[in-house]
Design an enzyme around this catalytic site. Sequence first.
Site, PDB file in Angstrom:
ATOM      1  N   ASP A  99     -17.616   6.769  -1.714  1.00 45.48           N
ATOM      2  CA  ASP A  99     -16.367   6.632  -0.946  1.00 45.48           C
ATOM      3  C   ASP A  99     -16.139   7.964  -0.245  1.00 45.48           C
ATOM      4  OD1 ASP A  99     -13.911   5.780   0.040  1.00 45.48           O
ATOM      5  OD2 ASP A  99     -12.841   6.018  -1.864  1.00 45.48           O
ATOM      6  N   GLN A 149      -9.819  -3.982  -4.017  1.00 39.28           N
ATOM      7  CA  GLN A 149     -11.126  -3.528  -3.546  1.00 39.28           C
ATOM      8  C   GLN A 149     -12.193  -3.749  -4.612  1.00 39.28           C
ATOM      9  OE1 GLN A 149     -11.966  -1.949  -0.402  1.00 39.28           O
ATOM     10  NE2 GLN A 149     -13.943  -2.568  -1.211  1.00 39.28           N
ATOM     11  N   ARG A 159     -13.242  -8.914   0.727  1.00 44.81           N
ATOM     12  CA  ARG A 159     -11.831  -8.627   0.498  1.00 44.81           C
ATOM     13  C   ARG A 159     -11.015  -9.904   0.675  1.00 44.81           C
ATOM     14  NH1 ARG A 159      -9.968  -3.471   1.103  1.00 44.81           N
ATOM     15  NH2 ARG A 159      -8.022  -4.383   0.344  1.00 44.81           N
ATOM     16  N   ARG A 211       0.885  -1.178   0.000  1.00 40.99           N
ATOM     17  CA  ARG A 211       0.000   0.000   0.000  1.00 40.99           C
ATOM     18  C   ARG A 211       0.911   1.212   0.000  1.00 40.99           C
ATOM     19  NH1 ARG A 211      -5.473   1.211   3.312  1.00 40.99           N
ATOM     20  NH2 ARG A 211      -6.147  -0.114   1.600  1.00 40.99           N
TER      21      ARG A 211
END
Length: 308
Positions: free
Chosen positions: A225, A140, A292, A110
Amino acid sequence: MSQLRHFIDLWKLEPEVLRTILDDAHTRKASRKGWTTGMVDHDAPGKGRRLAMIFEKHSTRTRFSFDAGMTQLGGSTLISTASDMQLGRGETIEDTARVLSRMVDAVMIRANNHEDVQRFAQYSSVPVVNGLTDKSHPCQIMADLLTFEEHLGRVEGQTIAWIGDGNNVCSTFIQAAAKFRFKLQIACPPQYHPDIHDLARGAEWVTMTDDPVAAVAGAQCVVSDTWVSMGDTDGEARLDAFEAYQVDDALMDKAAPGAKFMHCLPAHRGEEVTDEVLDGPRSLVWDEAENRIHAQKSILAWCFGAIG
Ligand code: CP
Ligand code: NVA
């Protein structure tokens, strides 16, 4: 050219590969009904394998779902923040990639900058998985499509609405629309539009408006989001610009009958989505979070050459 199976950019992967991964996730999840989270899948494609996870940004879901997933594949994980590594003191990405390649079988990163993940992959001799960058969040979106299909059937030919920021998650939805051939109707303020390269990639499948009501028309699923992503520095201006983009019950009522709501989480309740929607019967967010695990297991199984 590298033969390694990196999972970094959806737009670079063949639609057949992405469909294989998604189908495997459906099957793998179904085969675990009633099992505890630590039980290992019968085929154990991660057996004897280690996954390193490097985080430059915060995470809850990505961290725990990759750990659970790797355990279920029969492998193990090792996790670190970038700042705890020599990376945080200036060791190069290239050298870090070379070293970790001798110690683990795959690396999930990440990162703040998408290009850093690409650079890591260039110097890695094991598969690299994108666990979110400023540009994209492919794991995602695979989990989101898994969730969509569980509740609404195959995604091909269906319509999804994106309401809010044209951010990394939105951009990845655009990439996915072109690969899985679904319609994506985006409503966002013009100054926060998605990446223009992604818009070009998804041109055939994507419409853009600044009107949330127009975007949800005919949509089987509405997605939003946060308005302020990790790394954004103009939080105040964003809260103003997105005021009209909250997903509430009234907006959900204007989507297709039976429409569902998704959000990658963490949510900012009362900003991009109301409690009523997030906690209501149309929300799929908890399935989405669990998925996930299942989507990423199949991504890793593909990286390891166990499927596809
Ligand atoms: N959706 C998601 O990636 O969550 P985390 O930031 O908690 O990993
Ligand atoms: N767009 C958000 C997603 C968090 C999972 C961010 O990048 O912060």
